[in-house]
Write a protein that holds these residues in place. Structure first.
Motif, PDB file in Angstrom:
ATOM      1  N   ARG A   4       0.835  -1.200   0.000  1.00 15.41           N
ATOM      2  CA  ARG A   4       0.000   0.000   0.000  1.00 15.41           C
ATOM      3  C   ARG A   4       0.867   1.247   0.000  1.00 15.41           C
ATOM      4  NH1 ARG A   4      -1.195   4.211   2.920  1.00 15.41           N
ATOM      5  NH2 ARG A   4      -3.235   5.150   2.785  1.00 15.41           N
ATOM      6  N   ASP A   5       1.858   1.287   0.880  1.00  8.41           N
ATOM      7  CA  ASP A   5       2.751   2.446   0.962  1.00  8.41           C
ATOM      8  C   ASP A   5       3.455   2.695  -0.367  1.00  8.41           C
ATOM      9  OD1 ASP A   5       1.995   2.777   3.578  1.00  8.41           O
ATOM     10  OD2 ASP A   5       3.932   2.251   4.451  1.00  8.41           O
ATOM     11  N   ASN A   6       3.932   1.637  -1.002  1.00  7.85           N
ATOM     12  CA  ASN A   6       4.596   1.792  -2.301  1.00  7.85           C
ATOM     13  C   ASN A   6       3.638   2.318  -3.354  1.00  7.85           C
ATOM     14  OD1 ASN A   6       7.065   0.905  -1.291  1.00  7.85           O
ATOM     15  ND2 ASN A   6       6.689  -1.228  -1.843  1.00  7.85           N
ATOM     16  N   ASN A   7       2.405   1.800  -3.353  1.00  2.71           N
ATOM     17  CA  ASN A   7       1.397   2.268  -4.305  1.00  2.71           C
ATOM     18  C   ASN A   7       1.060   3.748  -4.081  1.00  2.71           C
ATOM     19  OD1 ASN A   7       1.230  -0.232  -5.544  1.00  2.71           O
ATOM     20  ND2 ASN A   7      -0.522  -0.897  -4.310  1.00  2.71           N
ATOM     21  N   VAL A   8       0.936   4.126  -2.822  1.00  2.00           N
ATOM     22  CA  VAL A   8       0.627   5.522  -2.490  1.00  2.00           C
ATOM     23  C   VAL A   8       1.755   6.434  -2.957  1.00  2.00           C
ATOM     24  CG1 VAL A   8       0.433   7.138  -0.535  1.00  2.00           C
ATOM     25  CG2 VAL A   8      -0.961   5.074  -0.591  1.00  2.00           C
ATOM     26  N   ILE A  37       0.532  15.429  -2.338  1.00  4.40           N
ATOM     27  CA  ILE A  37      -0.850  14.995  -2.099  1.00  4.40           C
ATOM     28  C   ILE A  37      -1.825  16.084  -2.527  1.00  4.40           C
ATOM     29  CG2 ILE A  37      -2.547  14.375  -0.333  1.00  4.40           C
ATOM     30  CD1 ILE A  37      -0.216  13.006   1.195  1.00  4.40           C
ATOM     31  N   LEU A  38      -1.534  17.327  -2.169  1.00  4.90           N
ATOM     32  CA  LEU A  38      -2.420  18.425  -2.563  1.00  4.90           C
ATOM     33  C   LEU A  38      -2.518  18.540  -4.084  1.00  4.90           C
ATOM     34  CD1 LEU A  38      -1.460  21.143   0.070  1.00  4.90           C
ATOM     35  CD2 LEU A  38      -3.527  19.756   0.007  1.00  4.90           C
ATOM     36  N   LYS A  39      -1.403  18.326  -4.750  1.00  6.98           N
ATOM     37  CA  LYS A  39      -1.415  18.360  -6.215  1.00  6.98           C
ATOM     38  C   LYS A  39      -2.259  17.207  -6.773  1.00  6.98           C
ATOM     39  CE  LYS A  39       1.587  18.349 -10.266  1.00  6.98           C
ATOM     40  NZ  LYS A  39       2.964  18.199 -10.743  1.00  6.98           N
ATOM     41  N   LEU A  40      -2.056  16.015  -6.238  1.00  2.00           N
ATOM     42  CA  LEU A  40      -2.799  14.839  -6.679  1.00  2.00           C
ATOM     43  C   LEU A  40      -4.304  15.016  -6.476  1.00  2.00           C
ATOM     44  CD1 LEU A  40      -2.888  11.793  -7.548  1.00  2.00           C
ATOM     45  CD2 LEU A  40      -2.680  11.262  -5.110  1.00  2.00           C
ATOM     46  N   GLN A  41      -4.690  15.572  -5.351  1.00  2.00           N
ATOM     47  CA  GLN A  41      -6.094  15.691  -4.985  1.00  2.00           C
ATOM     48  C   GLN A  41      -6.731  17.007  -5.454  1.00  2.00           C
ATOM     49  OE1 GLN A  41      -7.086  12.730  -4.237  1.00  2.00           O
ATOM     50  NE2 GLN A  41      -7.705  12.932  -2.105  1.00  2.00           N
ATOM     51  N   ASN A  42      -6.009  17.809  -6.193  1.00  2.00           N
ATOM     52  CA  ASN A  42      -6.460  19.151  -6.550  1.00  2.00           C
ATOM     53  C   ASN A  42      -7.866  19.189  -7.151  1.00  2.00           C
ATOM     54  OD1 ASN A  42      -5.718  22.062  -6.874  1.00  2.00           O
ATOM     55  ND2 ASN A  42      -6.180  21.550  -8.997  1.00  2.00           N
ATOM     56  N   ASP A  43      -8.126  18.399  -8.159  1.00  2.00           N
ATOM     57  CA  ASP A  43      -9.434  18.429  -8.813  1.00  2.00           C
ATOM     58  C   ASP A  43     -10.549  18.045  -7.840  1.00  2.00           C
ATOM     59  OD1 ASP A  43      -8.152  19.175 -11.135  1.00  2.00           O
ATOM     60  OD2 ASP A  43      -8.213  17.172 -12.028  1.00  2.00           O
ATOM     61  N   LEU A  44     -10.264  17.098  -6.974  1.00  2.00           N
ATOM     62  CA  LEU A  44     -11.253  16.690  -5.976  1.00  2.00           C
ATOM     63  C   LEU A  44     -11.503  17.813  -4.972  1.00  2.00           C
ATOM     64  CD1 LEU A  44     -13.129  14.524  -4.890  1.00  2.00           C
ATOM     65  CD2 LEU A  44     -11.197  13.588  -3.614  1.00  2.00           C
ATOM     66  N   PHE A  45     -10.448  18.503  -4.522  1.00  5.70           N
ATOM     67  CA  PHE A  45     -10.629  19.628  -3.610  1.00  5.70           C
ATOM     68  C   PHE A  45     -11.531  20.692  -4.224  1.00  5.70           C
ATOM     69  CE2 PHE A  45      -6.349  18.455  -1.702  1.00  5.70           C
ATOM     70  CZ  PHE A  45      -6.893  17.949  -0.532  1.00  5.70           C
ATOM     71  N   ILE A  46     -11.339  20.978  -5.492  1.00  6.60           N
ATOM     72  CA  ILE A  46     -12.162  21.989  -6.165  1.00  6.60           C
ATOM     73  C   ILE A  46     -13.624  21.553  -6.174  1.00  6.60           C
ATOM     74  CG2 ILE A  46     -12.652  23.073  -8.407  1.00  6.60           C
ATOM     75  CD1 ILE A  46      -9.565  23.126  -8.820  1.00  6.60           C
ATOM     76  N   LEU A  86     -11.502  17.820   4.644  1.00  6.67           N
ATOM     77  CA  LEU A  86     -10.364  18.124   3.767  1.00  6.67           C
ATOM     78  C   LEU A  86      -9.085  17.476   4.301  1.00  6.67           C
ATOM     79  CD1 LEU A  86     -11.106  21.905   3.127  1.00  6.67           C
ATOM     80  CD2 LEU A  86     -11.481  20.011   1.528  1.00  6.67           C
ATOM     81  N   LYS A  87      -8.904  17.543   5.605  1.00  5.57           N
ATOM     82  CA  LYS A  87      -7.720  16.939   6.233  1.00  5.57           C
ATOM     83  C   LYS A  87      -7.703  15.432   5.984  1.00  5.57           C
ATOM     84  CE  LYS A  87      -7.674  18.482  10.407  1.00  5.57           C
ATOM     85  NZ  LYS A  87      -7.566  18.694  11.847  1.00  5.57           N
ATOM     86  N   GLY A  88      -8.856  14.807   6.082  1.00  5.98           N
ATOM     87  CA  GLY A  88      -8.958  13.368   5.839  1.00  5.98           C
ATOM     88  C   GLY A  88      -8.595  12.992   4.416  1.00  5.98           C
ATOM     89  N   MET A  89      -8.917  13.886   3.468  1.00  7.06           N
ATOM     90  CA  MET A  89      -8.575  13.634   2.065  1.00  7.06           C
ATOM     91  C   MET A  89      -7.063  13.661   1.856  1.00  7.06           C
ATOM     92  SD  MET A  89     -11.610  15.966   0.394  1.00  7.06           S
ATOM     93  CE  MET A  89     -10.851  16.059  -1.203  1.00  7.06           C
ATOM     94  N   VAL A  90      -6.360  14.370   2.695  1.00  4.13           N
ATOM     95  CA  VAL A  90      -4.902  14.421   2.615  1.00  4.13           C
ATOM     96  C   VAL A  90      -4.298  13.243   3.373  1.00  4.13           C
ATOM     97  CG1 VAL A  90      -2.845  15.758   3.231  1.00  4.13           C
ATOM     98  CG2 VAL A  90      -4.877  16.931   2.352  1.00  4.13           C
ATOM     99  N   ILE A  91      -4.739  13.034   4.597  1.00  8.96           N
ATOM    100  CA  ILE A  91      -4.181  11.973   5.454  1.00  8.96           C
ATOM    101  C   ILE A  91      -4.354  10.594   4.815  1.00  8.96           C
ATOM    102  CG2 ILE A  91      -4.453  10.813   7.692  1.00  8.96           C
ATOM    103  CD1 ILE A  91      -5.101  13.613   8.864  1.00  8.96           C
ATOM    104  N   ALA A  92      -5.408  10.414   4.047  1.00 10.25           N
ATOM    105  CA  ALA A  92      -5.652   9.122   3.386  1.00 10.25           C
ATOM    106  C   ALA A  92      -4.507   8.714   2.469  1.00 10.25           C
ATOM    107  CB  ALA A  92      -6.958   9.185   2.594  1.00 10.25           C
TER     108      ALA A  92
END
Length: 130
Positions: A4-8, A37-46, A86-92
């Motif tokens: 999992r860590d490697n995939n993340v 992580i913020l870059k990866l999740q950017n579209d979802l954050f918007i 929002l924090k959970g979306m990053v910590i995940a």
């Protein structure tokens, strides 16, 4: 859990920002972990922010640009449930080691995380308005 860590890590990509010998522990964590992580999740954050605004009667879209910037900052700082979401979306997207490091420095890292997210949303105001 190693798989999992490697995939993340593979999904998140490279470190963003500069890390030097003078970098603080928080700065290293920010550039190595939070920024990718913020870059990866950017579209979802918007989309999450747009959904939040629409559930709040959509008055955000009628505000002036300056008031929209203040709204973004205000909402993320004051709405605890939304901020925790929002924090959970990053910590995940933390690895187990990163999570262990995070819990040691969570107060400072949460501030950095939310400030970076606020700035990211503000800088993409045009995408939010579409």
């Amino acid at each position: 859990m190693e798989a999992r860590d490697n995939n993340v890590l593979e999904l998140r990509g490279e470190t963003l920002g500069t890390i030097s010998n003078q970098s603080s522990v928080e700065e290293v964590f920010q550039n190595r972990t939070l920024r990718p992580i913020l870059k990866l999740q950017n579209d979802l954050f918007i989309q999450v922010f747009i959904n939040y605004v629409l559930k709040q009667k959509g008055s955000f879209f009628e505000l002036t640009p300056d008031k929209k910037m203040a709204y973004i900052e205000n909402v993320i700082q004051r709405d605890i449930k939304f901020r925790n979401s929002l924090k959970g979306m990053v910590i995940a997207f933390f690895t187990l080691d990163e999570y262990a490091e995070y819990i040691q420095l969570s107060s400072n890292l949460n501030k950095r995380m939310m400030n970076m997210l606020i700035e990211r949303l503000k800088s993409q105001l045009q995408l939010i308005e579409q």
